[in-house]
Design a protein around this motif. Sequence first.
Motif, PDB file in Angstrom:
ATOM      1  N   THR A   1     -39.662  83.254 -59.700  1.00 49.46           N
ATOM      2  CA  THR A   1     -40.167  82.169 -58.839  1.00 49.46           C
ATOM      3  C   THR A   1     -41.660  82.281 -58.577  1.00 49.46           C
ATOM      4  OG1 THR A   1     -39.726  83.429 -56.810  1.00 49.46           O
ATOM      5  CG2 THR A   1     -37.951  82.045 -57.661  1.00 49.46           C
ATOM      6  N   GLY A   2     -42.238  83.450 -58.825  1.00 48.46           N
ATOM      7  CA  GLY A   2     -43.660  83.642 -58.549  1.00 48.46           C
ATOM      8  C   GLY A   2     -43.966  83.799 -57.078  1.00 48.46           C
ATOM      9  N   LEU A   3     -42.976  84.219 -56.278  1.00 47.98           N
ATOM     10  CA  LEU A   3     -43.150  84.308 -54.826  1.00 47.98           C
ATOM     11  C   LEU A   3     -43.137  85.753 -54.358  1.00 47.98           C
ATOM     12  CD1 LEU A   3     -40.715  81.509 -53.576  1.00 47.98           C
ATOM     13  CD2 LEU A   3     -43.167  81.329 -53.980  1.00 47.98           C
ATOM     14  N   TYR A   4     -43.753  85.977 -53.199  1.00 41.81           N
ATOM     15  CA  TYR A   4     -43.596  87.247 -52.496  1.00 41.81           C
ATOM     16  C   TYR A   4     -43.172  86.950 -51.063  1.00 41.81           C
ATOM     17  CZ  TYR A   4     -48.150  86.350 -50.272  1.00 41.81           C
ATOM     18  OH  TYR A   4     -49.196  85.791 -49.564  1.00 41.81           O
ATOM     19  N   TYR A   5     -42.509  87.948 -50.454  1.00 37.84           N
ATOM     20  CA  TYR A   5     -42.104  87.821 -49.054  1.00 37.84           C
ATOM     21  C   TYR A   5     -41.946  89.217 -48.477  1.00 37.84           C
ATOM     22  CZ  TYR A   5     -39.383  86.886 -44.856  1.00 37.84           C
ATOM     23  OH  TYR A   5     -38.958  86.832 -43.544  1.00 37.84           O
TER      24      TYR A   5
ATOM     25  N   PRO B   1     -36.529  63.547 -54.017  1.00 35.47           N
ATOM     26  CA  PRO B   1     -35.808  63.202 -55.246  1.00 35.47           C
ATOM     27  C   PRO B   1     -36.082  64.187 -56.376  1.00 35.47           C
ATOM     28  CG  PRO B   1     -36.797  61.251 -54.262  1.00 35.47           C
ATOM     29  CD  PRO B   1     -37.330  62.421 -53.495  1.00 35.47           C
ATOM     30  N   THR B   2     -37.329  64.642 -56.477  1.00 34.96           N
ATOM     31  CA  THR B   2     -37.685  65.636 -57.481  1.00 34.96           C
ATOM     32  C   THR B   2     -37.589  67.027 -56.884  1.00 34.96           C
ATOM     33  OG1 THR B   2     -39.215  64.069 -58.518  1.00 34.96           O
ATOM     34  CG2 THR B   2     -39.484  66.404 -59.075  1.00 34.96           C
ATOM     35  N   ARG B   3     -36.912  67.912 -57.558  1.00 37.69           N
ATOM     36  CA  ARG B   3     -36.733  69.273 -57.046  1.00 37.69           C
ATOM     37  C   ARG B   3     -38.096  69.929 -56.835  1.00 37.69           C
ATOM     38  NH1 ARG B   3     -32.310  72.661 -57.623  1.00 37.69           N
ATOM     39  NH2 ARG B   3     -31.435  71.176 -59.109  1.00 37.69           N
ATOM     40  N   PRO B   4     -38.384  70.441 -55.642  1.00 34.33           N
ATOM     41  CA  PRO B   4     -39.701  71.037 -55.380  1.00 34.33           C
ATOM     42  C   PRO B   4     -39.820  72.430 -55.992  1.00 34.33           C
ATOM     43  CG  PRO B   4     -38.309  71.251 -53.444  1.00 34.33           C
ATOM     44  CD  PRO B   4     -37.524  70.449 -54.448  1.00 34.33           C
ATOM     45  N   ASP B   5     -41.040  72.765 -56.395  1.00 32.81           N
ATOM     46  CA  ASP B   5     -41.325  74.118 -56.860  1.00 32.81           C
ATOM     47  C   ASP B   5     -41.809  74.920 -55.655  1.00 32.81           C
ATOM     48  OD1 ASP B   5     -42.091  76.429 -58.194  1.00 32.81           O
ATOM     49  OD2 ASP B   5     -44.064  75.612 -58.710  1.00 32.81           O
ATOM     50  N   PRO B   6     -41.065  75.951 -55.235  1.00 32.86           N
ATOM     51  CA  PRO B   6     -41.436  76.667 -54.017  1.00 32.86           C
ATOM     52  C   PRO B   6     -42.826  77.292 -54.084  1.00 32.86           C
ATOM     53  CG  PRO B   6     -39.714  77.844 -55.213  1.00 32.86           C
ATOM     54  CD  PRO B   6     -39.835  76.500 -55.834  1.00 32.86           C
ATOM     55  N   ALA B   7     -43.232  77.773 -55.280  1.00 37.16           N
ATOM     56  CA  ALA B   7     -44.562  78.378 -55.403  1.00 37.16           C
ATOM     57  C   ALA B   7     -45.652  77.339 -55.156  1.00 37.16           C
ATOM     58  CB  ALA B   7     -44.726  79.020 -56.778  1.00 37.16           C
TER      59      ALA B   7
ATOM     60  N   VAL C   1     -35.834  82.570 -47.223  1.00 35.34           N
ATOM     61  CA  VAL C   1     -34.689  81.923 -47.866  1.00 35.34           C
ATOM     62  C   VAL C   1     -34.662  82.225 -49.355  1.00 35.34           C
ATOM     63  CG1 VAL C   1     -33.769  79.674 -48.540  1.00 35.34           C
ATOM     64  CG2 VAL C   1     -34.433  80.081 -46.169  1.00 35.34           C
ATOM     65  N   MET C   2     -35.829  82.201 -49.989  1.00 31.17           N
ATOM     66  CA  MET C   2     -35.879  82.391 -51.433  1.00 31.17           C
ATOM     67  C   MET C   2     -35.660  83.828 -51.848  1.00 31.17           C
ATOM     68  SD  MET C   2     -36.151  79.626 -53.087  1.00 31.17           S
ATOM     69  CE  MET C   2     -36.607  80.322 -54.671  1.00 31.17           C
ATOM     70  N   LEU C   3     -36.121  84.781 -51.073  1.00 29.32           N
ATOM     71  CA  LEU C   3     -36.113  86.173 -51.523  1.00 29.32           C
ATOM     72  C   LEU C   3     -35.156  87.076 -50.762  1.00 29.32           C
ATOM     73  CD1 LEU C   3     -39.882  86.779 -52.308  1.00 29.32           C
ATOM     74  CD2 LEU C   3     -38.054  86.051 -53.812  1.00 29.32           C
ATOM     75  N   GLU C   4     -34.330  86.487 -49.861  1.00 25.97           N
ATOM     76  CA  GLU C   4     -33.364  87.325 -49.146  1.00 25.97           C
ATOM     77  C   GLU C   4     -32.369  87.932 -50.130  1.00 25.97           C
ATOM     78  OE1 GLU C   4     -30.439  87.123 -45.268  1.00 25.97           O
ATOM     79  OE2 GLU C   4     -30.850  85.295 -46.392  1.00 25.97           O
ATOM     80  N   ASP C   5     -31.932  87.133 -51.106  1.00 24.48           N
ATOM     81  CA  ASP C   5     -31.004  87.602 -52.133  1.00 24.48           C
ATOM     82  C   ASP C   5     -31.542  87.150 -53.479  1.00 24.48           C
ATOM     83  OD1 ASP C   5     -28.856  88.697 -50.418  1.00 24.48           O
ATOM     84  OD2 ASP C   5     -28.640  86.609 -49.775  1.00 24.48           O
TER      85      ASP C   5
END
Length: 598
Positions: free
Chosen positions: A56-60, A509-515, A534-538
């Motif tokens: 996903t390219g995310l950190y938390y 309508p369009t799926r969002p990119d969380p990054a 929410v994205m990185l809990e699991d």
Amino acid sequence: MSQRIRQEDIDRVRDATDIVAVAEETLTVKRQRNIAWALCPFHQEKSPSFKMDSATGLYYCFGCGQAGNVFQFLERTQVLTFTEAVERLASRAGIALQYEGARGSSGRDKRGRLIQAIEAAVAFYHDCLLTQATDARAYLKSRGIGSAEAEHFKLGFSPPGWDQLVVHLRKAGFTEDELLRSGLAFRNDRGRLTDQFRERIMFPIFDPSDKPIAFGARAMGDAKPKYKNSATGVVYDKARTLYGLNWARKEIVATRSVIIVEGYTDVIGMYQIGITNAVATCGTAMGEGHFEMLRRFGPAGSGQRLKVLLAFDADAAGEAASRRGFELQYKFGFDVRVVELPPGTDPADASRQIPDQLHDALENAMPLMRFKLRSDMARYDLTVPDYRADALRAGAASVALHPDHLVRHEYAQEIAHATGIDVETVRTEIESAVKGGRRSTTTQQKESSIAEPKLTPSEIIRRLDQLDAEILRCLIVGSDETRAALIALGEKAIRGKGAKKVFEMLATPTRPDPASLLGTLEDSDPVRVVIGHVMLEDDVDSDDERERDALVRAEQRVLRAELARLERLVTADDTSDEDMIEAKRQYMEIQRKLRALI
């Protein structure tokens, strides 16, 4: 004006960059396939709670709540602007960026040439120090600055003569216009291009991204002025520049504190005894631009404040500088404190002569309000009743600037103790000053924000309903069918107020990119914390059974809420018979739907 990078290029850079690989350049990372863990760079901890996801390219961080994408990781850890972060990662990925507007691109290219000229000057001066300047090296040695410090801070020496640097840079391909605009040269009375600095020890000044932008210079002989700095120009604004920030930024982020001193050698002296979060003003008074620069280091969303320690010379000028900090601390929300040095010393002297006392002074720095009150009281003869009253009014005017009424009441006791006037009289005078309009509009706005304290990231997550989290997760990684069904249910399926805001952003309508989504949010926006959690809990892969469970529970929640509404309608005294019949019919229908979901 900064140039805007085309969004397509920003997306290309983000897609081409592995956030875990970037983090590995500065953090000790333990990989588990796409997931990686590390000690959080944004707060002190002993066990890794900083999670990154290559997919996903995310950190938390589960400890402090910091969340974001790879650009924000660089912005926060390297203290870069967004544009600088994109440019650094683009260079790393071998992607050529395009900027919106041809004129902007041309201006950026010209600025780059000026920085290249200054880079060449840094190397030239540094070589001169090492190979020619015996007296300059001896002077630095007398100040406790050796070859290791000269190398780390890229110190140099500008040789005597008129145009040694000019000749060197012209041979390297730089034009006369570039030498003039970079501040490295000027035209003398005869129109001859002349070196700006001659026979001086050179202190290169870098911006936060390690680009050299100017010089500070100390004369070796009797030349005037003793200290000379590059003039403000295309690449350098001394009112918004802090010497040493490029070296100190990592420690500032890690410790949530910065030490501001007045001289370049003060920064170097502190570095020598292990204090690596010190910066200096560049030949100008500390002002709003410097505080604005430091705003980027604020621990966003953590409920903390950046601690700013003012370690100026122990003289009247140092006191005046500290008082200027008093005027700005509430506007920027910093915790500003004054470091009290022994009389007649500066931080450079203290670093060499009394390092232990310097460490103690930093550890026990005085809150700026207390320093200001002590200065207020020192102006009056407190043995005279008239002067005690004047001291009370001066102190009350200072304390009235503080945005928190509880803190004002605490400082009232200190004024009462100093003046011998009872504390209730002091408090009355302070609140009178507040109501009398002596506080600035900025401070009043600050008090309003304090009256409604923001939740810390941990508090936000504690209050996040588990089903709300599951619904938001499905809107990001769930199947198209699940997303559509949850969007149709609407925000009635969401319980928490903060989660409703996130639902609105995700239910598109369009799926969002969380990054990409995190890139549009302010650092202080609690939505960042919620999305990161929410994205990185699991693991974020789609799970059919988990999705079905979330959808069923969401439908049950909406139906139960409707049952509660109908129960209130049925029991209300003013409900008509016709509405009563319809409400009961709907009630039975909803109960049937609920039974079918169980």
